[in-house]
Design a protein around this motif. Structure first.
Motif, PDB file in Angstrom:
ATOM      1  N   GLU A  49      62.439  20.725  -5.557  1.00  0.00           N
ATOM      2  CA  GLU A  49      62.158  19.574  -5.068  1.00  0.00           C
ATOM      3  C   GLU A  49      62.846  19.121  -3.848  1.00  0.00           C
ATOM      4  O   GLU A  49      62.114  18.687  -2.933  1.00  0.00           O
ATOM      5  CB  GLU A  49      62.546  18.362  -6.095  1.00  0.00           C
ATOM      6  CG  GLU A  49      61.597  18.374  -7.340  1.00  0.00           C
ATOM      7  CD  GLU A  49      61.944  17.175  -8.245  1.00  0.00           C
ATOM      8  OE1 GLU A  49      61.389  17.263  -9.464  1.00  0.00           O
ATOM      9  OE2 GLU A  49      62.905  16.413  -8.035  1.00  0.00           O
ATOM     10  N   VAL A  50      64.114  19.342  -3.612  1.00  0.00           N
ATOM     11  CA  VAL A  50      64.685  19.222  -2.410  1.00  0.00           C
ATOM     12  C   VAL A  50      64.138  19.952  -1.369  1.00  0.00           C
ATOM     13  O   VAL A  50      64.026  19.564  -0.285  1.00  0.00           O
ATOM     14  CB  VAL A  50      66.274  19.623  -2.503  1.00  0.00           C
ATOM     15  CG1 VAL A  50      66.938  19.813  -1.270  1.00  0.00           C
ATOM     16  CG2 VAL A  50      67.109  18.442  -3.459  1.00  0.00           C
ATOM     17  N   SER A  51      63.890  21.316  -1.551  1.00  0.00           N
ATOM     18  CA  SER A  51      63.511  22.135  -0.330  1.00  0.00           C
ATOM     19  C   SER A  51      62.013  21.441  -0.079  1.00  0.00           C
ATOM     20  O   SER A  51      61.605  21.541   0.920  1.00  0.00           O
ATOM     21  CB  SER A  51      63.432  23.647  -1.019  1.00  0.00           C
ATOM     22  OG  SER A  51      62.451  24.000  -1.933  1.00  0.00           O
ATOM     23  N   GLU A  52      61.282  21.260  -0.975  1.00  0.00           N
ATOM     24  CA  GLU A  52      59.856  20.965  -0.833  1.00  0.00           C
ATOM     25  C   GLU A  52      59.839  19.708   0.220  1.00  0.00           C
ATOM     26  O   GLU A  52      59.024  19.510   0.961  1.00  0.00           O
ATOM     27  CB  GLU A  52      59.128  20.718  -2.226  1.00  0.00           C
ATOM     28  CG  GLU A  52      57.424  20.904  -2.127  1.00  0.00           C
ATOM     29  CD  GLU A  52      56.983  20.618  -3.356  1.00  0.00           C
ATOM     30  OE1 GLU A  52      57.450  21.176  -4.529  1.00  0.00           O
ATOM     31  OE2 GLU A  52      56.132  19.777  -3.572  1.00  0.00           O
ATOM     32  N   PHE A  53      60.713  18.649  -0.379  1.00  0.00           N
ATOM     33  CA  PHE A  53      60.614  17.279   0.453  1.00  0.00           C
ATOM     34  C   PHE A  53      61.130  17.538   1.636  1.00  0.00           C
ATOM     35  O   PHE A  53      60.651  17.109   2.626  1.00  0.00           O
ATOM     36  CB  PHE A  53      61.825  16.502  -0.556  1.00  0.00           C
ATOM     37  CG  PHE A  53      61.986  14.977   0.221  1.00  0.00           C
ATOM     38  CD1 PHE A  53      63.206  14.583   0.305  1.00  0.00           C
ATOM     39  CD2 PHE A  53      60.738  14.334   0.423  1.00  0.00           C
ATOM     40  CE1 PHE A  53      63.477  13.588   0.883  1.00  0.00           C
ATOM     41  CE2 PHE A  53      60.887  13.106   0.615  1.00  0.00           C
ATOM     42  CZ  PHE A  53      62.407  12.506   1.050  1.00  0.00           C
ATOM     43  N   ALA A  54      62.266  18.406   1.914  1.00  0.00           N
ATOM     44  CA  ALA A  54      62.744  18.565   3.285  1.00  0.00           C
ATOM     45  C   ALA A  54      61.634  19.269   4.208  1.00  0.00           C
ATOM     46  O   ALA A  54      61.484  19.100   5.286  1.00  0.00           O
ATOM     47  CB  ALA A  54      64.064  19.447   3.093  1.00  0.00           C
ATOM     48  N   THR A  55      60.880  20.290   3.541  1.00  0.00           N
ATOM     49  CA  THR A  55      59.870  20.911   4.294  1.00  0.00           C
ATOM     50  C   THR A  55      58.682  19.871   4.728  1.00  0.00           C
ATOM     51  O   THR A  55      58.536  20.167   5.911  1.00  0.00           O
ATOM     52  CB  THR A  55      59.532  21.924   3.476  1.00  0.00           C
ATOM     53  OG1 THR A  55      60.390  22.896   3.155  1.00  0.00           O
ATOM     54  CG2 THR A  55      58.258  22.804   4.363  1.00  0.00           C
ATOM     55  N   LEU A  56      58.513  19.140   3.868  1.00  0.00           N
ATOM     56  CA  LEU A  56      57.459  18.279   4.026  1.00  0.00           C
ATOM     57  C   LEU A  56      57.846  17.333   5.307  1.00  0.00           C
ATOM     58  O   LEU A  56      57.089  17.021   6.124  1.00  0.00           O
ATOM     59  CB  LEU A  56      57.032  17.087   2.822  1.00  0.00           C
ATOM     60  CG  LEU A  56      56.028  16.447   2.659  1.00  0.00           C
ATOM     61  CD1 LEU A  56      54.787  17.364   2.651  1.00  0.00           C
ATOM     62  CD2 LEU A  56      56.047  15.607   1.574  1.00  0.00           C
ATOM     63  N   ILE A  57      59.024  16.790   5.198  1.00  0.00           N
ATOM     64  CA  ILE A  57      59.643  15.783   6.262  1.00  0.00           C
ATOM     65  C   ILE A  57      59.382  16.480   7.462  1.00  0.00           C
ATOM     66  O   ILE A  57      59.072  15.929   8.661  1.00  0.00           O
ATOM     67  CB  ILE A  57      60.995  15.395   5.978  1.00  0.00           C
ATOM     68  CG1 ILE A  57      60.871  14.550   4.625  1.00  0.00           C
ATOM     69  CG2 ILE A  57      61.492  14.593   7.163  1.00  0.00           C
ATOM     70  CD1 ILE A  57      60.661  13.042   4.419  1.00  0.00           C
ATOM     71  N   ALA A  58      60.168  17.767   7.530  1.00  0.00           N
ATOM     72  CA  ALA A  58      60.328  18.531   8.823  1.00  0.00           C
ATOM     73  C   ALA A  58      58.689  18.898   9.334  1.00  0.00           C
ATOM     74  O   ALA A  58      58.783  18.646  10.633  1.00  0.00           O
ATOM     75  CB  ALA A  58      60.872  19.739   8.652  1.00  0.00           C
ATOM     76  N   GLU A  59      57.834  18.866   8.562  1.00  0.00           N
ATOM     77  CA  GLU A  59      56.525  19.507   9.196  1.00  0.00           C
ATOM     78  C   GLU A  59      55.774  18.268   9.685  1.00  0.00           C
ATOM     79  O   GLU A  59      55.330  18.219  10.760  1.00  0.00           O
ATOM     80  CB  GLU A  59      55.857  19.857   7.912  1.00  0.00           C
ATOM     81  CG  GLU A  59      55.963  21.541   8.034  1.00  0.00           C
ATOM     82  CD  GLU A  59      55.360  22.186   6.850  1.00  0.00           C
ATOM     83  OE1 GLU A  59      53.968  21.408   6.505  1.00  0.00           O
ATOM     84  OE2 GLU A  59      55.253  23.359   6.524  1.00  0.00           O
ATOM     85  N   ARG A  60      55.873  17.147   8.999  1.00  0.00           N
ATOM     86  CA  ARG A  60      55.407  15.892   9.461  1.00  0.00           C
ATOM     87  C   ARG A  60      55.871  15.380  10.799  1.00  0.00           C
ATOM     88  O   ARG A  60      55.243  14.831  11.597  1.00  0.00           O
ATOM     89  CB  ARG A  60      55.489  14.808   8.348  1.00  0.00           C
ATOM     90  CG  ARG A  60      54.630  15.013   6.979  1.00  0.00           C
ATOM     91  CD  ARG A  60      53.130  14.838   7.179  1.00  0.00           C
ATOM     92  NE  ARG A  60      52.578  15.597   6.324  1.00  0.00           N
ATOM     93  CZ  ARG A  60      52.191  15.387   5.084  1.00  0.00           C
ATOM     94  NH1 ARG A  60      52.577  14.134   4.673  1.00  0.00           N
ATOM     95  NH2 ARG A  60      51.442  15.996   4.385  1.00  0.00           N
ATOM     96  N   LEU A  61      57.209  15.391  10.853  1.00  0.00           N
ATOM     97  CA  LEU A  61      57.864  15.118  12.153  1.00  0.00           C
ATOM     98  C   LEU A  61      57.716  15.985  13.252  1.00  0.00           C
ATOM     99  O   LEU A  61      57.261  15.646  14.086  1.00  0.00           O
ATOM    100  CB  LEU A  61      59.475  15.277  11.717  1.00  0.00           C
ATOM    101  CG  LEU A  61      59.951  14.053  10.991  1.00  0.00           C
ATOM    102  CD1 LEU A  61      61.624  14.393  10.729  1.00  0.00           C
ATOM    103  CD2 LEU A  61      59.980  12.829  11.610  1.00  0.00           C
ATOM    104  N   GLY A  62      57.548  17.165  12.862  1.00  0.00           N
ATOM    105  CA  GLY A  62      57.198  18.115  13.774  1.00  0.00           C
ATOM    106  C   GLY A  62      55.569  18.113  14.401  1.00  0.00           C
ATOM    107  O   GLY A  62      55.585  17.882  15.516  1.00  0.00           O
ATOM    108  N   ALA A  63      54.736  18.019  13.237  1.00  0.00           N
ATOM    109  CA  ALA A  63      53.322  17.560  13.797  1.00  0.00           C
ATOM    110  C   ALA A  63      53.161  16.234  14.523  1.00  0.00           C
ATOM    111  O   ALA A  63      52.286  16.109  15.434  1.00  0.00           O
ATOM    112  CB  ALA A  63      52.570  17.472  12.546  1.00  0.00           C
ATOM    113  N   ALA A  64      54.176  15.369  14.234  1.00  0.00           N
ATOM    114  CA  ALA A  64      54.020  14.112  15.013  1.00  0.00           C
ATOM    115  C   ALA A  64      54.689  14.275  16.411  1.00  0.00           C
ATOM    116  O   ALA A  64      54.611  13.189  17.178  1.00  0.00           O
ATOM    117  CB  ALA A  64      54.875  13.086  14.111  1.00  0.00           C
ATOM    118  N   GLY A  65      55.297  15.302  16.725  1.00  0.00           N
ATOM    119  CA  GLY A  65      55.705  15.414  17.901  1.00  0.00           C
ATOM    120  C   GLY A  65      57.250  15.262  18.265  1.00  0.00           C
ATOM    121  O   GLY A  65      57.731  15.517  19.181  1.00  0.00           O
ATOM    122  N   ALA A  66      57.943  15.147  17.029  1.00  0.00           N
ATOM    123  CA  ALA A  66      59.271  15.251  17.425  1.00  0.00           C
ATOM    124  C   ALA A  66      59.985  16.641  17.663  1.00  0.00           C
ATOM    125  O   ALA A  66      59.376  17.683  17.226  1.00  0.00           O
ATOM    126  CB  ALA A  66      60.015  14.776  15.918  1.00  0.00           C
TER     127      ALA A  66
END
Lengths: 129, 124, 287
Positions: free
Chosen positions: B49-66
């Protein structure tokens, strides 16, 4: 044990070896004169491999003779990030196989005789035509 | 586990000294494999769960231009904080230090800072 | 003497109870060698996944020369870990992570194909995780991975045989700057020839991790699964793409049209029955 019949073409046989043995990346079929017959390659330069294969096997044979250990079966070069294997295909041809670090060498040694035989047959039928 | 404490285990055990920390786990960010835990495991969180959560956040941030890599994620509830820190590593797949922090017991800013500093040295 | 066991997991449980130190050689495609120390799994060597050594060297974490020097100085591989740490080549905790990850990855790789027979033999030196992994934990995690892959993609055994290719025109390379570094490395490694295992060896990463990354990148339409054809041109009997239609051995793959939604919904693959080579998910005797 696969039930799929052996492929007909030389490249098909090479590709099939790649499917059957884990770790086989590329292969080159060449003549004892150092000429390229056919290749299933990606990064290596087939003509360069062809030119070297005959010499590699030749030196291997002479070494086997000098050491008195019987007829050479194959030359296996175990290297930092993979393997290179050269094996004779009949009297006139050679098969060079590039494998990665995880090459299943035992599987290769089980499968290569059949591959060599298929190649020999396919080459012979080429000559016949 | 065995009788001996490994270097990794000792490293995580030491993190329990950090203010407010109730449980920690070192988790593979890609596979979710938990390499070691200390303290209250439930507090630390479930590896996949931890890894899935972190991946999700990282991708969303990345896609948002961070720009840049994800450093930390803090999730806050009334009673506790749950924190994920990226663990510095010379090579290999990314690792996450997951930790549970007791909200009542601690000044969060300091606790996070303290734990964050230590997280970067987990593999030292 | 080890009791007769039904399958490898049961065998390992028995050996755990005995505190066995030695080697379990399992035949199969791939087979492997399981190195046990006091009943715990210290290392697994299999052509199906990179060992800890392979990962360390391929990634360049430890240089070739340093490695060879270490092996010369410490010929008993069981003691090599301590030596590497003492020489300052890698941290103890980090090495633990690498070795542990490799054990789980290799167990997973071996579980992807039907197991053959096994035999026990003496201890063979190996770079081992210390104290080693509990067999039960190994079995549980392997099952979890299989289940997850089945949910995300389809039969894991088939995933090992795909040869992903980059999607043509997936966007200028500059625009994937937001991709995680490891995703970019995988993308660079994808070439229509390599299986996930081949990519794992090429990058010095775990097989399971690479599979997860490939699934993710396929969902992002950056890679596509190649259909399994031989160079002969015989069509694959197991279509891999959702679109129906026979696949022939066109030299270049036709790009798969992008799915309308970008959300990472799990993608079910068609039943994917393939003759002879389907190793499927027979759990009998598996991990």
């Amino acid at each position: 044990m696969t039930e799929i019949p052996p492929p007909d073409s030389l490249t098909g046989i090479l590709a099939s070896l790649r499917e059957r043995v884990m770790g086989v990346s590329e292969s080159v079929l060449s003549t004892v004169d150092g000429l390229l017959v056919v290749a299933d390659t990606d990064t290596v330069h087939p003509e360069s491999v062809a030119a070297l294969a005959a010499a590699t096997l030749g030196v291997g044979r002479r070494m086997a003779e000098t050491a008195g250990v019987g007829a050479l079966r194959e030359v296996v070069a175990r290297c930092g990030s993979g393997h290179v294997i050269v094996v004779a295909v009949g009297d006139r041809a050679l098969l060079t196989v590039k494998g990665d670090d995880g090459l299943d060498l035992a599987a290769f040694q089980r499968e290569s005789p059949a591959t060599v035989e298929q190649l020999t047959k396919a080459l012979a039928s080429d000559v016949a035509h | 586990m065995g009788e001996m404490t490994t270097a990794l285990q000792a490293s995580l055990d030491r993190l329990l000294d950090s203010p407010g920390v109730t449980g920690v786990a070192l988790v593979d960010a890609v596979t979710g494999l938990t390499y070691a835990t200390a303290g209250d495991i439930a507090e630390a969180g479930d590896g996949p769960e931890v890894s899935e959560f972190a991946t999700l956040i990282a991708e969303r941030l990345g896609a948002a231009g961070a720009d840049g890599e994800l450093e930390s994620v803090v999730t806050t509830t009334t009673k506790r904080h749950h924190v994920l820190f990226s663990v510095a590593r010379p090579g290999g797949d990314p690792l996450i230090l997951a930790a549970g922090l007791d909200r009542d017991r601690v000044n969060m800013a300091l606790a996070l800072r303290s734990l964050g500093d230590r997280a970067s040295e987990v593999l030292a | 003497m080890a009791p007769t066991a039904r399958n490898v997991p049961a065998l390992l449980q028995g050996l755990r109870a005995e505190g066995f130190s030695g080697t379990v050689r399992v035949s199969g495609l791939p087979g492997g060698a399981i190195h046990l120390r006091n009943g715990l799994v210290g290392a697994i060597e299999t052509p199906g996944a990179p060992t800890a050594t392979s990962a360390l060297l391929t990634s360049g974490r430890i240089g070739d020369e340093d490695w060879l020097a270490a092996c010369a100085a410490e010929p008993d591989a069981d003691r090599l870990a301590g030596h590497l740490v003492a020489e300052g080549l890698i941290g103890a905790a980090e090495l633990e992570v690498v070795c542990t990850a490799a054990v789980f990855d290799a167990a997973f790789a071996m579980a992807l194909s039907p197991p053959g027979s096994w035999e026990l033999s003496d201890r063979e030196p190996a770079l081992v995780a210390e104290p080693g992994v509990e067999p039960r934990q190994l079995t549980e995690e392997t099952s979890r991975r299989m289940t997850l892959l089945s949910r995300l993609w389809g039969p894991p055994g088939e995933l090992t045989r795909v040869r992903p290719a980059p999607v043509a025109g997936a966007g200028p390379r500059g625009s994937d700057g937001w991709l995680a570094r490891r995703h970019r490395d995988v993308l660079d490694s994808v070439n229509g020839r390599r299986t996930p295992r081949d990519i794992a060896f090429a990058l010095g990463r775990g097989l399971y991790a690479v599979m997860l990354d490939l699934i993710r990148m396929e969902a992002l339409h950056l890679v596509q699964w190649e259909t399994r054809t031989t160079a002969d041109g015989r069509p694959s009997t197991a279509p891999r793409v959702p679109q129906a239609g026979a696949t022939t051995a066109a030299p270049a793959p036709t790009p798969v049209p992008a799915a309308p939604d970008a959300a990472p919904l799990p993608k079910r693959r068609p039943g994917g029955v393939s003759p002879a080579q389907d190793v499927g998910q027979q759990k009998k005797g598996g991990w």
